[in-house]
Design an enzyme around this catalytic site. Structure first.
Site, PDB file in Angstrom:
ATOM      1  N   GLU A 164      23.699 -35.005  37.397  1.00 26.59           N
ATOM      2  CA  GLU A 164      24.655 -34.997  36.290  1.00 26.59           C
ATOM      3  C   GLU A 164      26.024 -35.470  36.779  1.00 26.59           C
ATOM      4  O   GLU A 164      26.296 -35.481  37.971  1.00 26.59           O
ATOM      5  CB  GLU A 164      24.796 -33.584  35.706  1.00 26.59           C
ATOM      6  CG  GLU A 164      23.507 -32.952  35.227  1.00 26.59           C
ATOM      7  CD  GLU A 164      22.980 -33.577  33.942  1.00 26.59           C
ATOM      8  OE1 GLU A 164      23.767 -34.236  33.232  1.00 26.59           O
ATOM      9  OE2 GLU A 164      21.771 -33.412  33.662  1.00 26.59           O
ATOM     10  N   CYS A 202      24.526 -23.294  35.197  1.00 28.04           N
ATOM     11  CA  CYS A 202      25.335 -22.068  35.128  1.00 28.04           C
ATOM     12  C   CYS A 202      26.778 -22.391  34.795  1.00 28.04           C
ATOM     13  O   CYS A 202      27.355 -21.853  33.859  1.00 28.04           O
ATOM     14  CB  CYS A 202      25.266 -21.329  36.463  1.00 28.04           C
ATOM     15  SG  CYS A 202      26.548 -20.095  36.684  1.00 28.04           S
ATOM     16  N   GLY A 248      16.363 -12.108  24.915  1.00 29.37           N
ATOM     17  CA  GLY A 248      16.809 -11.923  26.293  1.00 29.37           C
ATOM     18  C   GLY A 248      18.322 -12.074  26.345  1.00 29.37           C
ATOM     19  O   GLY A 248      19.000 -12.123  25.315  1.00 29.37           O
ATOM     20  N   ILE A 267      20.818 -12.767  23.077  1.00 29.12           N
ATOM     21  CA  ILE A 267      21.708 -11.659  22.684  1.00 29.12           C
ATOM     22  C   ILE A 267      23.175 -12.070  22.804  1.00 29.12           C
ATOM     23  O   ILE A 267      24.005 -11.710  21.960  1.00 29.12           O
ATOM     24  CB  ILE A 267      21.406 -10.413  23.551  1.00 29.12           C
ATOM     25  CG1 ILE A 267      20.043  -9.829  23.173  1.00 29.12           C
ATOM     26  CG2 ILE A 267      22.493  -9.365  23.415  1.00 29.12           C
ATOM     27  CD1 ILE A 267      19.921  -9.326  21.753  1.00 29.12           C
ATOM     28  N   GLU A 268      23.504 -12.853  23.818  1.00 27.47           N
ATOM     29  CA  GLU A 268      24.898 -13.292  23.948  1.00 27.47           C
ATOM     30  C   GLU A 268      25.308 -14.196  22.780  1.00 27.47           C
ATOM     31  O   GLU A 268      26.397 -14.058  22.225  1.00 27.47           O
ATOM     32  CB  GLU A 268      25.112 -13.992  25.296  1.00 27.47           C
ATOM     33  CG  GLU A 268      25.069 -13.003  26.468  1.00 27.47           C
ATOM     34  CD  GLU A 268      25.419 -13.641  27.810  1.00 27.47           C
ATOM     35  OE1 GLU A 268      25.668 -14.857  27.870  1.00 27.47           O
ATOM     36  OE2 GLU A 268      25.438 -12.889  28.817  1.00 27.47           O
ATOM     37  N   GLU A 301      12.113 -11.090  17.846  1.00 25.33           N
ATOM     38  CA  GLU A 301      11.621 -10.786  19.202  1.00 25.33           C
ATOM     39  C   GLU A 301      10.154 -10.385  19.107  1.00 25.33           C
ATOM     40  O   GLU A 301       9.794  -9.539  18.295  1.00 25.33           O
ATOM     41  CB  GLU A 301      12.465  -9.644  19.798  1.00 25.33           C
ATOM     42  CG  GLU A 301      11.915  -9.008  21.066  1.00 25.33           C
ATOM     43  CD  GLU A 301      11.713  -9.995  22.212  1.00 25.33           C
ATOM     44  OE1 GLU A 301      12.667 -10.727  22.552  1.00 25.33           O
ATOM     45  OE2 GLU A 301      10.574 -10.058  22.743  1.00 25.33           O
ATOM     46  N   VAL A 324      13.812 -18.696  24.530  1.00 29.48           N
ATOM     47  CA  VAL A 324      12.572 -17.991  24.891  1.00 29.48           C
ATOM     48  C   VAL A 324      12.197 -18.194  26.353  1.00 29.48           C
ATOM     49  O   VAL A 324      11.021 -18.260  26.697  1.00 29.48           O
ATOM     50  CB  VAL A 324      11.410 -18.437  23.984  1.00 29.48           C
ATOM     51  CG1 VAL A 324      11.651 -17.985  22.555  1.00 29.48           C
ATOM     52  CG2 VAL A 324      11.217 -19.952  24.055  1.00 29.48           C
ATOM     53  N   HIS A 350      40.944   8.069  37.855  1.00 28.61           N
ATOM     54  CA  HIS A 350      41.069   8.516  36.471  1.00 28.61           C
ATOM     55  C   HIS A 350      42.306   7.887  35.871  1.00 28.61           C
ATOM     56  O   HIS A 350      43.342   7.854  36.537  1.00 28.61           O
ATOM     57  CB  HIS A 350      41.193  10.034  36.436  1.00 28.61           C
ATOM     58  CG  HIS A 350      41.400  10.592  35.067  1.00 28.61           C
ATOM     59  ND1 HIS A 350      40.360  10.713  34.164  1.00 28.61           N
ATOM     60  CD2 HIS A 350      42.511  11.027  34.417  1.00 28.61           C
ATOM     61  CE1 HIS A 350      40.822  11.229  33.038  1.00 28.61           C
ATOM     62  NE2 HIS A 350      42.122  11.427  33.160  1.00 28.61           N
TER      63      HIS A 350
END
Lengths: 455, 455
Positions: free
Chosen positions: B34, B41, B177, B181-182, B198, B261, B436
């Site tokens: 490319e 990624c 997956g 979902i994202e 799904e 998928v 904390h």
């Protein structure tokens, strides 16, 4: 009334001590002089400030929204509603502590507690409690500066600064520790003209110098005015403003002033005179490593037992103290394993030795650095200012210290706390798989940089 | 041209392999077909989706701004500008990889690589490279479903879904997956009517069932329609919409469809026929634990060498592979130490065994849970939906698995990766001081819950 364990003060030291005592089968009571349980941290410290800072984070993002392809026509805020948000968070958590007390069958006594000697405590000059073990967790309060009257109107302490009637146009913050810096970030986001004065040569004097300097650069770019090596010579409270003369004789007028110059232990009026308890030169209660005072069966934990004054240190001491009472052979608290977080924008977090401290202690060190502008997640977040700096013992690979500034770092410092607790080395961090893309990869990269470059 | 090490593919496996090889003194080349370095990624996966999800996070916050005391008059977004934001992030990082190649004296060859046997590689049917070691890091591509044509117009793969011309009104996502979902979270935030189908009985079938079920509840509340135990029987691409017949015979029309998928390894047209390399039954390149294929001096790392298809697994394998070549005695990659992150709203992260897997493997387990609506920082953030679930071996205290949903969890899972790498136990986590108020305290609380309740 008689108990096995009675805790004075319901902050993050006290309420955790009470819960752990109850869990281990002790008949337990807790005494709180304020209406709400939770202490300063929950009611007037960590929790409300984090809520306010969350609002300012969102407000900042809205102001930047065009960068992200979002258009907002008009944005405004209502300081009363912002405060209401933070007070609602406080109330939710305070009720949570109340619920935990009930659930664990801990008796709550309201009122001022006074040690009366011989296992006795008086509450509100009235009720008498007999307790086999007494844990003092009365915390600290804001320290005042001589000659400066904190009137809550013109001159604020942290508590006043959390609930302003209206926003000042200009604000002077005296002191650049965690509290001062967090208020600087909050008010700066809300377009207040913020000035910080710090007597030391860098802001955040307890942090690693490199981080402090980087923070100072970033805050200055955000429009915060910072005067280091400077202090207050004179302060005149006028009708609706404050005229401040600095030690360099410059005179500037501010709408409001916040005094954030440290804390003073709450040891007065709790009946110490009826005990053998000794105070340190700074006024904190002296204890051994099991939090036993010089009075038999009487313990002190948390801020009142000495710095660092951090909620999580108090809670941890609470558990150790109670488990020791229960003969559970707890571990010792290791001071170099206490993380520290500042929720400014950007956030700052640290643990262990600074570079200077490591060198002074005679360590042969290597240092690794990872910058946020090379980190994929930080770039995706639009938060490219940040640094993770790791200080490693060259021979052993021990992680002596870690110092971070940038997005998410308050959620990352626990990783170094775990590594230090587990006595992990640089090579252990190298071998660990950090998920991509995350800011946490900077922990990895920073450590790899030290290993590879051997700086 | 001849090299010590030549890497085929410049994704997070390939470019890390090249850098590590160069660091260790090998004359190194990398081949990329490319224009942009960085692989899927960086260019069409983790990085652009995280950028898009950052925008949707900000947009969600703006829609909620009144909760925080902020008033916004008119909010709108421009999908072109949102995409531009994400592409700018990609370009910045891709240039970063380019810079790292230069800085490390790695020669970049552009074009398709073909193994030609006997240490030879042909690039773009043209250049010939002779390399002592060859590392295949060609990754994977989106898998298609039989009978469904991904045309980039009506039916999208992940890449199309990252650069839509305009927003659809309704969107069907096939597969739940991480990728599915994202996108569901992204498009749902931007007011698209999202449906997920799904085939398994819960979404996120690789996650711990309790987390999947909780996620499904939260996503449903957000307005996402979820059909589990369901699949596509027929799909008709009309002029500007898609008519979908589900396996339960229901027919619904959607504007657009995303197929998410799973993946297919990129092993075709790379000249494997000139080598002794063997493929697994699923088509991935077979290697031993040092990533050596059946062909001498030829290695495969990352997605093409088998699941889990995760960038950080690829990068880690890259380092191990190169260090083995350099006789540096690296550690093995432990599969149960690979964290997994999903950047949906709320985020999901996990490591190690699910509850089901731990039981199936015969472990006597104890489970700890910590809920975000008891966590101070989560409440302050206004993000009270979340759970940290820790699965611990009852005898040894080993952390077998950790499963998280909620704010910040993608930045928290590294803590469990470190503990697993360091073979820490539940008691080590108990002894660690977590700052904390942070979400990271849920790691502590969840572990304490398992220790104290022994559930």
């Amino acid at each position: 009334m008689s108990y096995d364990v009675t805790v004075i003060g319901s902050g993050p030291g006290g309420y955790i001590a009470a819960i752990r005592a109850a869990q281990l089968g002790f008949k337990t009571a807790i005494i709180e002089k304020e209406d709400n349980l939770g202490g300063v941290c929950l009611n007037w410290g960590c929790i409300p400030t984090k809520s306010l800072l969350r609002v300012s984070e969102i407000y900042r993002l809205i102001k930047r929204s065009e960068e992200f392809g979002i258009k907002v026509q008009g944005v405004s805020f209502d300081i009363k509603s912002i405060i209401e948000y933070s007070r609602n968070v406080v109330n939710k958590l305070s009720s949570g502590v109340e619920y935990l007390m009930q659930k664990n069958n801990i008796t709550v006594h309201r009122g001022c507690a006074k040690l009366a000697g011989n296992h006795n405590i008086k509450v509100a000059d009235n009720d008498e409690i007999l307790s086999e073990h007494i844990i003092i967790a009365t915390g600290v309060r804001a320290r005042n500066l001589p000659g400066i009257k904190v009137d809550g109107h013109l001159v604020w302490n942290a508590q006043h600064a959390m609930i302003p009637d209206k926003l000042p146009k200009s604000l002077l913050i005296i002191g650049s520790g965690a509290i001062g810096i967090e208020f600087a970030s909050f008010y700066n986001a809300l377009n207040v003209d913020v000035t910080i004065v710090e007597i030391k040569d860098t802001i955040l004097p307890l942090e690693d110098k490199e981080i402090s300097i980087l923070a100072q650069e970033i805050f200055t770019k955000q429009g915060i005015t910072i005067h280091t090596n400077n202090s207050i010579k004179n302060l005149i409270q006028k009708k609706d403003s404050v005229e401040v003369q600095f030690s360099n004789d410059k005179i500037i007028e501010f709408d409001r002033v916040i005094v954030a110059v440290g804390v003073h232990p709450n040891t007065d009026n709790i009946g110490l005179e009826h005990t053998k308890i000794k105070l340190s030169s700074l006024g904190f209660i002296e204890t051994n490593k099991w939090y036993e005072t010089h009075e038999a069966n009487t313990y002190a934990i948390g801020d009142v037992a000495g710095p660092p004054c951090l909620a999580h240190k108090a809670s941890h001491e609470a558990v150790i103290c109670i488990e020791k009472i229960a003969n559970k052979a707890p571990h010792h608290l290791q001071r170099e394993c206490i993380p520290n977080c500042i929720y400014s924008y950007p956030q700052i977090a640290s643990i262990g030795l600074t570079e200077e401290q490591a060198k002074t202690a005679g360590h042969d060190i290597k240092i690794g650095r990872s910058y946020a502008n090379f980190n994929g997640k930080s770039i995706a977040l639009g938060e490219t200012e940040g640094l993770v700096k790791t200080i490693i013992d060259r021979k052993s690979g021990e992680i002596l210290g870690a110092h971070m500034i940038g997005a998410e770092v308050t959620e990352l410092i626990n990783s170094f706390a775990l590594v230090k607790q587990l006595e992990g080395t640089d090579l252990d961090i190298k071998s660990t798989i950090f998920p991509h893309p995350t800011v946490s990869e900077m922990i990895h990269e920073s450590t790899l940089a030290a290993i590879i470059k051997m700086t």
